[in-house]
Write a protein that holds these residues in place. Structure first.
Motif, short mmCIF file in Angstrom:
data_model
loop_
_atom_site.label_atom_id
_atom_site.label_comp_id
_atom_site.label_asym_id
_atom_site.label_seq_id
_atom_site.Cartn_x
_atom_site.Cartn_y
_atom_site.Cartn_z
N HIS A 41 0.66 -1.40 -0.06
CA HIS A 41 0.01 -0.14 -0.01
C HIS A 41 0.90 1.26 0.10
CE1 HIS A 41 -2.91 -2.93 0.70
NE2 HIS A 41 -2.89 -3.16 1.92
N ARG A 42 0.36 2.29 -0.63
CA ARG A 42 0.99 3.44 -0.49
C ARG A 42 0.18 4.71 -0.20
NH1 ARG A 42 5.80 3.16 -2.90
NH2 ARG A 42 5.72 5.52 -3.35
N ARG A 43 -1.00 4.63 -0.59
CA ARG A 43 -2.02 5.53 -0.20
C ARG A 43 -2.46 5.15 1.07
NH1 ARG A 43 -5.02 9.90 -1.31
NH2 ARG A 43 -6.98 9.67 -0.86
N ILE A 44 -1.89 5.63 2.10
CA ILE A 44 -2.55 5.15 3.51
C ILE A 44 -2.89 6.36 4.57
CG2 ILE A 44 -1.49 4.08 5.75
CD1 ILE A 44 0.82 2.85 4.14
N ALA A 45 -3.94 6.24 5.09
CA ALA A 45 -4.63 7.31 5.90
C ALA A 45 -4.52 6.82 7.32
CB ALA A 45 -6.22 7.60 5.37
N PHE A 46 -4.90 8.04 7.94
CA PHE A 46 -4.71 7.83 9.59
C PHE A 46 -6.11 8.45 9.85
CE2 PHE A 46 -4.65 9.88 13.63
CZ PHE A 46 -3.82 9.08 14.50
N VAL A 47 -6.83 7.49 10.86
CA VAL A 47 -7.97 7.80 11.49
C VAL A 47 -7.88 8.13 12.93
CG1 VAL A 47 -10.49 6.93 11.80
CG2 VAL A 47 -9.09 6.43 9.78
N GLY A 48 -8.52 9.13 13.54
CA GLY A 48 -8.61 9.72 15.03
C GLY A 48 -8.18 11.00 14.75
N GLU A 49 -8.85 11.69 16.01
CA GLU A 49 -8.64 13.08 16.29
C GLU A 49 -7.20 13.60 16.74
OE1 GLU A 49 -10.56 10.97 18.21
OE2 GLU A 49 -10.24 11.65 20.35
N THR A 50 -6.56 14.58 16.26
CA THR A 50 -5.41 14.58 16.80
C THR A 50 -5.31 16.07 17.64
OG1 THR A 50 -4.96 16.01 14.63
CG2 THR A 50 -4.38 13.76 14.74
N GLY A 51 -6.13 16.74 17.62
CA GLY A 51 -6.18 18.03 18.51
C GLY A 51 -6.74 17.80 19.95
N GLY A 52 -7.22 16.59 20.17
CA GLY A 52 -8.21 16.61 21.29
C GLY A 52 -7.38 16.48 22.47
N HIS A 53 -8.05 15.83 23.40
CA HIS A 53 -7.48 15.48 24.83
C HIS A 53 -6.79 14.34 24.64
CE1 HIS A 53 -9.74 19.02 25.97
NE2 HIS A 53 -10.84 18.51 25.23
N GLN A 54 -7.12 13.46 23.99
CA GLN A 54 -6.44 12.04 23.66
C GLN A 54 -5.06 12.33 23.22
OE1 GLN A 54 -5.07 9.81 24.43
NE2 GLN A 54 -6.50 8.03 24.44
N LEU A 55 -4.13 13.03 23.96
CA LEU A 55 -3.04 13.26 23.40
C LEU A 55 -2.16 12.20 22.46
CD1 LEU A 55 -0.76 15.72 25.33
CD2 LEU A 55 0.47 13.81 24.49
N GLN A 56 -2.43 11.06 23.18
CA GLN A 56 -1.80 9.78 22.17
C GLN A 56 -1.83 9.57 21.02
OE1 GLN A 56 -0.27 6.33 24.85
NE2 GLN A 56 -2.26 6.79 25.94
N PHE A 57 -3.30 10.07 20.58
CA PHE A 57 -3.65 10.17 19.17
C PHE A 57 -2.69 10.99 18.43
CE2 PHE A 57 -8.35 8.36 19.37
CZ PHE A 57 -7.74 7.20 20.02
N GLY A 58 -2.45 12.19 18.95
CA GLY A 58 -1.79 13.06 18.36
C GLY A 58 -0.28 12.37 18.15
N GLU A 59 0.12 11.76 19.15
CA GLU A 59 1.49 11.17 18.89
C GLU A 59 1.45 10.02 17.72
OE1 GLU A 59 3.24 11.70 23.27
OE2 GLU A 59 2.90 9.71 22.69
N ARG A 60 0.40 9.49 17.91
CA ARG A 60 0.37 8.41 16.66
C ARG A 60 0.24 8.94 15.41
NH1 ARG A 60 -3.81 4.86 20.84
NH2 ARG A 60 -2.29 4.80 22.25
N TYR A 61 -0.40 9.85 15.30
CA TYR A 61 -0.74 10.79 14.01
C TYR A 61 0.86 11.18 13.61
CZ TYR A 61 -1.87 13.79 10.06
OH TYR A 61 -1.77 14.40 8.92
N GLU A 62 1.52 11.71 14.62
CA GLU A 62 2.81 12.24 14.27
C GLU A 62 3.76 11.18 13.78
OE1 GLU A 62 4.39 15.07 14.46
OE2 GLU A 62 6.34 14.56 14.33
N GLY A 63 3.79 9.97 14.60
CA GLY A 63 4.41 8.89 14.06
C GLY A 63 4.21 8.43 12.68
N TYR A 64 2.89 8.65 12.41
CA TYR A 64 2.49 8.15 11.20
C TYR A 64 3.04 8.98 10.02
CZ TYR A 64 -1.20 9.13 7.26
OH TYR A 64 -1.63 9.17 6.10
#
Lengths: 348, 348
Positions: free
Chosen positions: A197-220
């Motif tokens: 796969h080359r076109r890969i999307a991330f699902v999850g809110e990144t600006g919210g209180h679940q700070l870990q999601f932001g980190e996961r997006y950053e890692g993505y």
DNA sequence: TTGAAAGCGCTAACAT
DNA sequence: ATGTTAGCGCTTTCAA
């Protein structure tokens, strides 16, 4: 009160709890020797200890933990607070928190601590003064990030209360423990890329209180870039539950330019999305590859079974306990690993 | 030690915990008045209470629960023991027990009790003397029936320890709480019959330590007979986990005369069976109808989502707490309801 | 309605 | 190696 007086009282027929004085009398030693022998102090001779232990057994004596701890000053207890949704029932709790609770209890036990567990949700009933009340030596807070007032409450507490630890985020600078989200995201992206796969999307809110999601997006983003691929903006979906959010996000995604691979910020959302995909007749992993995050057990029976990034739960519990207890503890990133199931096709 | 002496000591610069004596001094009342005011006793005037509460707040005072409970004689705590598999980690715990744990903690809190939670598995480390140690007023035991030595241990304890309650079975005659298994089985069978199935099998061991399975089979037999159908002998499969047992049982079933409907004694087995069915390309609910028992959340995302019999968890927790605390409590059967998902086809 | 005093059962400091 | 003593911080008589 002397041993003699107590004896007289007992012989007078009064029903009393068996105390260390009774054991002392039976073993023919002083009360403090009983205390020392039962506490396992080395200064007591083997013979004395045996006599004391036998007398205790015969009388059915057990040390009163309240008295012992009042005198010694500690509690040997850790309070674990599980934050849940307001008005929600236990059925609605993300199983991830239960697993984390279990491993935290186990870690506490391994260090000789008992676990005082509370599920808290209603703003007006929040309580975290366990240390001040001498109910616990430390407080660990885990649970849903969706209950903002609750996190706020405990975060405030941590300002003048050093012995606290939070899962995810909260409290003072050095009081959190969380997954190695950067590494986890990298694992997820690399696995999807390996499947072609080359076109890969991330699902999850990144600006919210679940700070870990932001980190996961950053890692993505980092992992995508490292692979020479373009990160996409995060996709979100609205809904009461993670499950519903996953469905909504999936619906939104299918309206646009369809990605080849999907990395969900948590398994609960991925599971909802998988349901939606199945309903729409879209094949996973044939038409689209999916990776989640959390290592939820439910993922083992989903359609298809969900490939996911799982934190090492045992370590997570240990870190929470040691951060709460020591404050000086440094390791706060829980290692993760990829659990291969069947929602991503085989590497090419 | 008088209030005066304490003051002198404090002024000498010694770091001490703030006590009710300090609050008393600040509020200009006696120490016992502080105790009464903070305990909410009605004998204290509103004005006095306000002064005491304010002084307590200013000094950051909280009642030391160890001292309060030592003196008053109670603990306001319930110990909850979750029995797990020997050598097993938290990942292997049936989510059913986690949900039950959660609702039991909630029920304890609703009655003003705190919950001391332990996960126990290793035979040499089993411990249940919480009442004797004055760590708790009662003990509740839940968890896997697979760990025989553990159940044996706690059952023995209950012989001379009245304040205990067991989920499923164990302890003395009147100390258990369990699902209304007869009713649950009837619901399951009737649903399968409504779908048009007549040849319906039961999966789960009936002679073992999981006494509830026996009751579910009994209920199945009665319901079948009531419908004019012939009950089949129970089907079992061997495996380490419930999941594996379900797969094995499914494999065995498919070798013989195929039933039209299946009632599994627990969701975990049904989930394993569903996986096997999917692998074999057998359609559920088209080719075969499936009903489970337990109301596991995982069943909501299985393929297909699993129709199941769910106990009312909130009531289960309440009953456990009240049996443990009151001993005289009579209601010990938890009502169940059928959760319709998609593993049985629509009624004809 | 409040205060003074006792004492819950233990651990630990200080003796010996 | 063990005994004696003090006192942890509170709730609860008992008195006023």
């Amino acid at each position: 009160m002397s041993t003699r007086e107590r004896t007289v009282q007992a012989e007078a027929g009064e029903r009393r709890r068996v105390t260390s004085f009774d054991v002392a009398e039976r073993a023919g030693v002083s009360q403090s020797t009983v205390s020392r022998a039962l506490a396992g102090l080395e200064t007591i001779t083997a013979a004395t200890r045996r006599r004391v232990e036998e007398a205790a057994r015969e009388l059915g004596y057990f040390v009163d933990s309240r008295a012992a701890r009042l005198r010694s000053g500690d509690t040997r207890t850790i309070a674990i607070v599980v934050i849940t949704r307001e008005g929600g029932d236990v059925r609605a709790i993300n199983p991830f928190h239960f697993t984390l609770l279990g491993s935290t209890c186990a870690a506490a036990a391994a260090r000789g601590f008992e676990a005082l567990v509370t599920f808290q949700s209603e703003p007006e009933q929040l309580f975290g003064r366990f240390v001040e009340e001498r109910r616990a030596d430390a407080v660990i807070v885990i649970g849903t990030t969706a209950n903002l007032p609750a996190w706020e409450h405990f975060r405030n507490l941590s300002e003048d209360q050093p012995n606290m630890a939070f899962w995810g985020v909260g409290g003072e600078e050095n009081e959190w423990v969380r997954s190695d989200n950067l590494q986890g995201a990298q694992l997820a992206v690399e696995r999807l890329v390996a499947a072609g796969h080359r076109r890969i999307a991330f699902v999850g809110e990144t600006g919210g209180h679940q700070l870990q999601f932001g980190e996961r997006y950053e890692g993505y983003c980092r992992a995508m870039t490292a692979q020479g691929l373009a990160p996409l903006p995060p996709v979100t979906g609205t809904g009461e539950t993670r499950d519903g959010q996953g469905r909504a996000a999936m619906e939104a995604i299918l309206k646009g330019d369809r990605p080849e691979g999907l990395f969900f910020a948590c398994d609960a959302m991925a599971l909802g999305a998988l349901d939606h995909l199945a309903q729409r007749g879209i094949d996973v992993p044939g038409d689209i590859g999916v990776v989640g995050f959390d290592g939820l057990g439910s993922g083992a029976h989903s359609h298809p079974p969900l490939t996911t990034v799982e934190p090492e739960f045992a370590l997570a519990g240990e870190m929470l306990v040691s951060v709460a207890l020591d404050a000086g503890s440094s390791e706060r990133r829980v290692p993760v690993r990829l659990v291969e199931r069947r929602s991503v096709r085989a590497p090419r």
